[in-house]
Write a protein that holds these residues in place. Sequence first.
Motif, PDB file in Angstrom:
ATOM      1  N   LEU A  50       0.817  -1.122  -0.086  1.00 42.65           N
ATOM      2  CA  LEU A  50      -0.027  -0.039  -0.198  1.00 42.65           C
ATOM      3  C   LEU A  50       0.936   1.249   0.029  1.00 42.65           C
ATOM      4  O   LEU A  50       0.517   2.107  -0.494  1.00 42.65           O
ATOM      5  CB  LEU A  50      -0.998   0.060   1.130  1.00 42.65           C
ATOM      6  CG  LEU A  50      -2.246  -0.928   0.955  1.00 42.65           C
ATOM      7  CD1 LEU A  50      -2.774  -1.109   2.374  1.00 42.65           C
ATOM      8  CD2 LEU A  50      -3.148  -0.518   0.079  1.00 42.65           C
ATOM      9  N   GLN A  89      -5.026   2.315   4.356  1.00 42.48           N
ATOM     10  CA  GLN A  89      -4.707   2.823   3.018  1.00 42.48           C
ATOM     11  C   GLN A  89      -4.941   4.367   3.276  1.00 42.48           C
ATOM     12  O   GLN A  89      -4.196   5.234   2.747  1.00 42.48           O
ATOM     13  CB  GLN A  89      -5.798   2.285   2.013  1.00 42.48           C
ATOM     14  CG  GLN A  89      -5.483   2.642   0.835  1.00 42.48           C
ATOM     15  CD  GLN A  89      -6.057   3.964   0.150  1.00 42.48           C
ATOM     16  OE1 GLN A  89      -7.045   4.368   0.774  1.00 42.48           O
ATOM     17  NE2 GLN A  89      -5.386   4.752  -0.671  1.00 42.48           N
ATOM     18  N   ALA A  96      -1.943  -2.114  -5.377  1.00 44.18           N
ATOM     19  CA  ALA A  96      -3.013  -2.012  -4.443  1.00 44.18           C
ATOM     20  C   ALA A  96      -3.704  -3.153  -4.387  1.00 44.18           C
ATOM     21  O   ALA A  96      -4.292  -3.790  -3.397  1.00 44.18           O
ATOM     22  CB  ALA A  96      -3.814  -0.964  -4.918  1.00 44.18           C
TER      23      ALA A  96
END
Length: 117
Positions: A14, A74, A54
């Motif tokens: 991330l 995130q 991602a």
Amino acid sequence: MSPAVTLVAPVLLLVASNVFMTFAWYGHLKVDKGPLWVIVLASWGIAFFEYWLAVPANRIGRLAYEPAELKAMQEVITLAVFAVFSVTFLGERLTLNHGVGFAFIALGAWFVFKGPF
């Protein structure tokens, strides 16, 4: 997959994906010339690589985290990456208002991870 990998890999993926996405969304602000369609295509090209990071982050992360935890994580990572990018690449200043706002968002993420009350 080991428990340590399922805990750490999503965070690292991330962070990397957010670096790409931050450049895709805000890097063009340093470009003064060129048609908008070229800027958009270049941003899509950068975002392509963000998705390659991602999506696995969330697939692997789902083994250790709830979807809401992944999303909260995130958002905090996005703000941290953006803060560094904003200062180092765009030459912006972070103010106390930014810090307070970011802290409230981080507090919201903490509540997500804290579990049901």
